[in-house]
Design a protein around this motif. Structure first.
Motif, PDB file in Angstrom:
ATOM      1  N   GLN A 141     -42.081 -15.274 -13.990  1.00  9.71           N
ATOM      2  CA  GLN A 141     -42.741 -15.750 -12.781  1.00  9.71           C
ATOM      3  C   GLN A 141     -41.808 -15.692 -11.578  1.00  9.71           C
ATOM      4  O   GLN A 141     -42.222 -15.304 -10.479  1.00  9.71           O
ATOM      5  N   VAL A 142     -40.549 -16.060 -11.773  1.00  9.17           N
ATOM      6  CA  VAL A 142     -39.584 -15.979 -10.666  1.00  9.17           C
ATOM      7  C   VAL A 142     -39.400 -14.531 -10.232  1.00  9.17           C
ATOM      8  O   VAL A 142     -39.386 -14.223  -9.037  1.00  9.17           O
ATOM      9  N   MET A 143     -39.276 -13.628 -11.185  1.00  8.42           N
ATOM     10  CA  MET A 143     -39.070 -12.220 -10.843  1.00  8.42           C
ATOM     11  C   MET A 143     -40.280 -11.641 -10.121  1.00  8.42           C
ATOM     12  O   MET A 143     -40.133 -10.841  -9.190  1.00  8.42           O
ATOM     13  N   TYR A 175     -32.740 -10.113 -14.418  1.00  8.46           N
ATOM     14  CA  TYR A 175     -33.294 -10.658 -15.665  1.00  8.46           C
ATOM     15  C   TYR A 175     -32.198 -11.374 -16.459  1.00  8.46           C
ATOM     16  O   TYR A 175     -32.390 -12.484 -16.970  1.00  8.46           O
ATOM     17  N   GLY A 176     -31.031 -10.773 -16.547  1.00  8.08           N
ATOM     18  CA  GLY A 176     -29.919 -11.382 -17.270  1.00  8.08           C
ATOM     19  C   GLY A 176     -29.419 -12.657 -16.621  1.00  8.08           C
ATOM     20  O   GLY A 176     -29.145 -13.649 -17.308  1.00  8.08           O
ATOM     21  N   TRP A 236     -28.166 -13.259 -23.172  1.00  8.95           N
ATOM     22  CA  TRP A 236     -28.674 -11.961 -22.716  1.00  8.95           C
ATOM     23  C   TRP A 236     -27.891 -10.842 -23.391  1.00  8.95           C
ATOM     24  O   TRP A 236     -26.648 -10.839 -23.393  1.00  8.95           O
ATOM     25  N   GLY A 237     -28.603  -9.886 -23.978  1.00 14.46           N
ATOM     26  CA  GLY A 237     -27.950  -8.788 -24.681  1.00 14.46           C
ATOM     27  C   GLY A 237     -27.128  -7.882 -23.785  1.00 14.46           C
ATOM     28  O   GLY A 237     -26.254  -7.152 -24.269  1.00 14.46           O
ATOM     29  N   GLY A 238     -27.368  -7.924 -22.483  1.00 15.72           N
ATOM     30  CA  GLY A 238     -26.590  -7.105 -21.559  1.00 15.72           C
ATOM     31  C   GLY A 238     -25.143  -7.535 -21.449  1.00 15.72           C
ATOM     32  O   GLY A 238     -24.315  -6.790 -20.914  1.00 15.72           O
ATOM     33  N   ASN A 239     -24.822  -8.725 -21.949  1.00 15.40           N
ATOM     34  CA  ASN A 239     -23.441  -9.213 -21.935  1.00 15.40           C
ATOM     35  C   ASN A 239     -22.686  -8.913 -23.228  1.00 15.40           C
ATOM     36  O   ASN A 239     -21.506  -9.246 -23.337  1.00 15.40           O
ATOM     37  N   TRP A 240     -23.365  -8.317 -24.202  1.00 15.53           N
ATOM     38  CA  TRP A 240     -22.701  -8.051 -25.475  1.00 15.53           C
ATOM     39  C   TRP A 240     -21.659  -6.944 -25.304  1.00 15.53           C
ATOM     40  O   TRP A 240     -21.915  -5.934 -24.630  1.00 15.53           O
TER      41      TRP A 240
END
Length: 292
Positions: free
Chosen positions: A173-175, A246-247, A257-261
């Motif tokens: 909703q924020v996005m 998103y992250g 968040w998988g983007g930080n893996w």
């Protein structure tokens, strides 16, 4: 701005207290102001020497009044200090307490971001999943070439943990409302059989069956939707910005968040890590009990 207002109010209270506690200082100050005004008026009429004398006399009176006030302040300094503390303490306490808001269900996490829209949404009514996009969105030529595994993915919100649902729906909703970015659920629950199949095919995951949070309904994958197409290309600035937003919002909502893996960056993936670790531990304990 708030602190400046409090400081101004405290100053006004202190000046008022000074005038009430030391009337002789107030009288001297008022008298000095009157003499200064008279001196200015005399200057306007061209009475140079009288003006100079008047100003000098006024200055001496101001100095005398100031000395008297200083003596009075020293004599009653503890009373004034107590008054300042009584005036400032409640306001400062309110300001301090507003900075530490802890949400129930966030595992004791200090939500410094409690003033964000994410937190406001999570405090409000239960959010409802949006209508699913047309099936054709998940069967485009690009999807079949780059992400064929999502064609048969499970996208039922009801199979996801309710807490995870609400946090992700708040992010969506924020996005959408603040940034004009439409997010779509690509995959939610994933069976252990599907997990094992994806790993064997070397697609989307390095985790085996029961090693992924998807098996516990505690993880999901999302992607931006633009012009009716899912966006994957991280070389495209707008797509990259969407995933990194998103992250950031996922972290604000208490998600991993998988983007930080460090090894396999999974930009579409978010999960309730602590809950997932607990679910895996409980499963291992059950299996050990069954074997025993």
């Amino acid at each position: 701005m708030i602190v400046a207002g409090i400081a101004l109010a405290c100053t006004a209270v202190c000046v008022a207290a000074w005038l009430l506690l030391f009337p002789e200082a107030g009288d001297a100050f008022v008298a000095a102001c009157r003499r200064i005004l008279r001196a200015i008026g005399g200057a306007a009429r061209g009475a140079g020497r009288r003006v100079a004398g008047g100003v000098g006399d006024a200055g001496r009176r101001v100095q005398s009044g100031g000395t008297s006030a200083a003596d009075g302040l020293l004599r009653h300094r503890w009373i004034l200090l107590a008054a300042v503390v009584l005036v400032c303490a409640p306001s400062l306490l309110i300001l301090w307490s507003r900075q530490r808001v802890v949400f129930e269900g966030f595992h004791g996490q200090d939500m410094a971001e409690s003033r964000t829209m994410i937190a406001q949404l999570l405090r409000g009514e239960r959010l409802v999943p949006p209508p699913a996009p047309p099936p054709a969105v998940f069967r485009t030529r690009e999807v079949l070439r780059l992400k064929p595994e999502i064609v048969t993915a499970d996208r039922k919100w009801a199979r996801l943990d309710p807490d995870l649902q609400q946090r992700v729906l708040a992010i969506y909703q924020v996005m959408r409302e603040r940034h004009g970015i439409e997010m779509v659920l690509v995959e939610g629950y994933r069976s252990p059989e599907r997990q094992a199949e994806l790993r064997r095919g070397g697609r989307a995951t390095n985790a085996g069956a029961w090693a992924s949070c998807h098996q516990y309904g505690l993880a999901l994958d999302s992607a931006p939707l633009r012009d009716g197409k899912l966006q994957w290309n991280m070389s495209d600035p707008s797509t990259r910005d969407a995933y990194f937003l998103y992250g950031r919002l996922a972290q604000q909502a208490g998600l991993e968040w998988g983007g930080n893996w460090p090894s396999l960056r999974d930009y579409v993936h978010v999960e309730l890590k602590d809950r997932c670790v607990q679910a895996k531990r409980e499963r291992r304990a059950r299996l050990a009990g069954d074997r025993g």
